[in-house]
Design a protein around this motif. Structure first.
Motif, PDB file in Angstrom:
ATOM      1  N   GLN A 113       0.842  -1.186   0.000  1.00 20.27           N
ATOM      2  CA  GLN A 113       0.000   0.000   0.000  1.00 20.27           C
ATOM      3  C   GLN A 113       0.884   1.245   0.000  1.00 20.27           C
ATOM      4  OE1 GLN A 113      -3.119  -0.142   2.829  1.00 20.27           O
ATOM      5  NE2 GLN A 113      -3.856   1.934   2.418  1.00 20.27           N
TER       6      GLN A 113
ATOM      7  N   HIS B 286       1.469   5.443   0.440  1.00 20.24           N
ATOM      8  CA  HIS B 286       1.002   6.576   1.233  1.00 20.24           C
ATOM      9  C   HIS B 286       1.444   7.848   0.527  1.00 20.24           C
ATOM     10  CE1 HIS B 286      -0.548   8.611   4.674  1.00 20.24           C
ATOM     11  NE2 HIS B 286       0.621   9.156   4.994  1.00 20.24           N
TER      12      HIS B 286
ATOM     13  N   VAL C 284       1.425  12.166   0.420  1.00 18.54           N
ATOM     14  CA  VAL C 284       1.244  13.405   1.178  1.00 18.54           C
ATOM     15  C   VAL C 284       1.681  14.592   0.324  1.00 18.54           C
ATOM     16  CG1 VAL C 284       1.870  14.711   3.225  1.00 18.54           C
ATOM     17  CG2 VAL C 284       1.646  12.229   3.374  1.00 18.54           C
TER      18      VAL C 284
ATOM     19  N   SER D 229       5.347   7.158  -0.253  1.00 18.25           N
ATOM     20  CA  SER D 229       6.057   6.120   0.495  1.00 18.25           C
ATOM     21  C   SER D 229       5.401   4.772   0.250  1.00 18.25           C
ATOM     22  CB  SER D 229       6.071   6.440   1.985  1.00 18.25           C
ATOM     23  OG  SER D 229       4.772   6.585   2.488  1.00 18.25           O
ATOM     24  N   GLY D 230       6.203   3.723   0.344  1.00 17.55           N
ATOM     25  CA  GLY D 230       5.698   2.377   0.149  1.00 17.55           C
ATOM     26  C   GLY D 230       6.155   1.718  -1.124  1.00 17.55           C
TER      27      GLY D 230
ATOM     28  N   TYR E 223      -4.355   5.352  -4.813  1.00 19.40           N
ATOM     29  CA  TYR E 223      -3.852   5.964  -3.576  1.00 19.40           C
ATOM     30  C   TYR E 223      -3.814   7.483  -3.736  1.00 19.40           C
ATOM     31  CZ  TYR E 223      -2.347   1.157  -3.035  1.00 19.40           C
ATOM     32  OH  TYR E 223      -2.319  -0.211  -2.960  1.00 19.40           O
TER      33      TYR E 223
ATOM     34  N   GLY F 290      -3.622  11.560  -1.799  1.00 20.09           N
ATOM     35  CA  GLY F 290      -3.314  12.412  -0.688  1.00 20.09           C
ATOM     36  C   GLY F 290      -4.540  13.181  -0.242  1.00 20.09           C
ATOM     37  N   GLN F 291      -4.338  14.026   0.755  1.00 23.60           N
ATOM     38  CA  GLN F 291      -5.458  14.758   1.349  1.00 23.60           C
ATOM     39  C   GLN F 291      -5.792  16.038   0.595  1.00 23.60           C
ATOM     40  OE1 GLN F 291      -2.391  14.838   2.400  1.00 23.60           O
ATOM     41  NE2 GLN F 291      -1.948  17.029   2.687  1.00 23.60           N
TER      42      GLN F 291
END
Length: 130
Positions: free
Chosen positions: A1, A3, A5, A25-26, A119, A121-122
């Motif tokens: 998974q 991540h 940001v 990341s990941g 995937y 980000g916010q």
């Protein structure tokens, strides 16, 4: 998974510049596809730019081509979106998204469809204001 940001949004005057950063990341960036998207109030999410695999081919939306530049630093796991000559219509929440579907020798152009990226980000707000 993976991540994801984002950072770097802010208020900028028309004609100004801003650089967004996206840390993934990941999975190594050359084994990933990373894209930038944006969504303005009341509008659908729009693909802005993406990079994948070898990094040889970078895709840009027509609305930003020639003004935005996407780059990456594999060692820092970071993808950058340098935005120049910003216009009021660039105001939006900018999202970075990633997919674990590439390898370093992949040269096929990435796609700007949001469904290709699992995937996200916010988001970071970019506001053009005079």
């Amino acid at each position: 998974q993976l991540h994801v940001v984002e950072s770097g949004g802010g208020l900028v005057q028309p004609g100004g510049s801003l650089r967004l950063s996206c840390v993934v990341s990941g999975r190594a960036l050359d084994y990933s596809t990373v894209g930038w998207f944006r969504q303005a109030p009341g509008k659908e999410r729009e693909g802005v730019s993406c990079i994948r695999g070898s990094g040889v081919n970078i895709n840009y939306a027509n609305s930003v081509r020639g003004r935005f530049t996407l780059s990456r630093d594999i060692a820092k796991s970071t993808v950058y979106l340098q935005m120049k000559n910003l216009k009021p219509e660039d105001t939006a929440v900018y999202y970075c998204a990633a997919a674990d579907n590439a390898h370093p020798w992949l040269e096929i152009m990435c796609a700007l469809g949001s469904t290709d990226y699992p995937y996200w980000g916010q988001g970071t707000q970019v506001t053009g204001s005079s």
